[in-house]
Design a protein around this motif. Sequence first.
Motif, mmCIF file in Angstrom:
data_model
loop_
_atom_site.group_PDB
_atom_site.id
_atom_site.type_symbol
_atom_site.label_atom_id
_atom_site.label_comp_id
_atom_site.label_asym_id
_atom_site.label_seq_id
_atom_site.Cartn_x
_atom_site.Cartn_y
_atom_site.Cartn_z
ATOM 1 N N ASP A 195 0.816 -1.212 0.000
ATOM 2 C CA ASP A 195 0.000 0.000 0.000
ATOM 3 C C ASP A 195 0.853 1.268 0.000
ATOM 4 O O ASP A 195 0.511 2.254 -0.653
ATOM 5 C CB ASP A 195 -0.954 -0.003 1.200
ATOM 6 C CG ASP A 195 -2.071 1.014 1.033
ATOM 7 O OD1 ASP A 195 -2.705 1.028 -0.047
ATOM 8 O OD2 ASP A 195 -2.292 1.812 1.977
ATOM 9 N N ALA A 196 1.977 1.255 0.700
ATOM 10 C CA ALA A 196 2.845 2.439 0.733
ATOM 11 C C ALA A 196 3.405 2.734 -0.655
ATOM 12 O O ALA A 196 3.431 3.890 -1.097
ATOM 13 C CB ALA A 196 3.972 2.249 1.743
ATOM 14 N N ALA A 197 3.843 1.696 -1.359
ATOM 15 C CA ALA A 197 4.362 1.888 -2.719
ATOM 16 C C ALA A 197 3.243 2.333 -3.665
ATOM 17 O O ALA A 197 3.473 3.150 -4.558
ATOM 18 C CB ALA A 197 5.007 0.604 -3.232
ATOM 19 N N ALA A 198 2.038 1.821 -3.471
ATOM 20 C CA ALA A 198 0.900 2.230 -4.305
ATOM 21 C C ALA A 198 0.567 3.700 -4.065
ATOM 22 O O ALA A 198 0.262 4.439 -5.013
ATOM 23 C CB ALA A 198 -0.316 1.355 -4.016
ATOM 24 N N THR A 199 0.660 4.133 -2.828
ATOM 25 C CA THR A 199 0.408 5.549 -2.506
ATOM 26 C C THR A 199 1.448 6.437 -3.187
ATOM 27 O O THR A 199 1.114 7.476 -3.758
ATOM 28 C CB THR A 199 0.415 5.759 -0.975
ATOM 29 O OG1 THR A 199 -0.603 4.938 -0.399
ATOM 30 C CG2 THR A 199 0.160 7.203 -0.615
ATOM 31 N N ARG A 200 2.717 6.035 -3.135
ATOM 32 C CA ARG A 200 3.777 6.803 -3.810
ATOM 33 C C ARG A 200 3.538 6.826 -5.321
ATOM 34 O O ARG A 200 3.699 7.862 -5.967
ATOM 35 C CB ARG A 200 5.156 6.207 -3.506
ATOM 36 C CG ARG A 200 5.699 6.554 -2.147
ATOM 37 C CD ARG A 200 7.165 6.171 -1.987
ATOM 38 N NE ARG A 200 7.451 4.778 -2.282
ATOM 39 C CZ ARG A 200 7.315 3.774 -1.427
ATOM 40 N NH1 ARG A 200 6.882 4.011 -0.201
ATOM 41 N NH2 ARG A 200 7.609 2.547 -1.783
ATOM 42 N N TRP A 201 3.172 5.677 -5.884
ATOM 43 C CA TRP A 201 2.928 5.604 -7.325
ATOM 44 C C TRP A 201 1.795 6.551 -7.710
ATOM 45 O O TRP A 201 1.895 7.278 -8.701
ATOM 46 C CB TRP A 201 2.586 4.170 -7.750
ATOM 47 C CG TRP A 201 2.552 4.010 -9.232
ATOM 48 C CD1 TRP A 201 3.569 3.581 -10.020
ATOM 49 C CD2 TRP A 201 1.466 4.312 -10.115
ATOM 50 N NE1 TRP A 201 3.190 3.584 -11.335
ATOM 51 C CE2 TRP A 201 1.891 4.030 -11.421
ATOM 52 C CE3 TRP A 201 0.175 4.784 -9.936
ATOM 53 C CZ2 TRP A 201 1.076 4.199 -12.535
ATOM 54 C CZ3 TRP A 201 -0.644 4.960 -11.035
ATOM 55 C CH2 TRP A 201 -0.188 4.673 -12.326
ATOM 56 N N ALA A 202 0.730 6.570 -6.929
ATOM 57 C CA ALA A 202 -0.420 7.440 -7.222
ATOM 58 C C ALA A 202 -0.007 8.906 -7.189
ATOM 59 O O ALA A 202 -0.417 9.702 -8.043
ATOM 60 C CB ALA A 202 -1.549 7.179 -6.226
#
Length: 191
Positions: free
Chosen positions: A127-134
Amino acid sequence: MSRRWPQSPRGGPHRGDDRAQIVLVAAAVVAVAFLSMTLAYAQLGYDADRTAAGAVDVASLAEIDRSLTASFRAAVRDAETDVGRDVSWRDRRSLVERIRTAVGTDIDRLERSHADESRAVTVTFDDAAATRWAAEHCPSGRGRDFGPCRAIDGVVVQERAGETTVVAAAVSVRIVSPAESTTATLSLRAV
């Protein structure tokens, strides 16, 4: 009958004392040599361990990325078909859960197939990497009337005209085998 001992060059009796000392010194030298060889062999390890480690191929992270991306895209396509193309923004969590469940089945299969090859592969949604990607990649800007992107349990969704559009996902991959240890974060794009 009395026995006479041979005379040593120094004049005293010679009873093989010199020869015994030489034999004793030679035995000590051989013992030290064996000890050194044993320690060196122990540091090299058991030959079958080295052979087994060399026999395990290194996992292809690119292949794992392709497999997971294909699985993610198929899950997005199937979820949108099952619930209808138009999923309202308020129903985004249920869409994300359907996608995660479908991809989770493929993740389990992928992990089992690598276990059969003497390698442990662990894949989890990040989820942390997905937040950064977004924050870095989410479509926006002039000429686009898109709403915010949200990372929900590792899946990035975006509001577009009141509907949920799946944009990407982020997963962490950990690979461990006798030949390697790798950790990577992969971004899986829906399109």
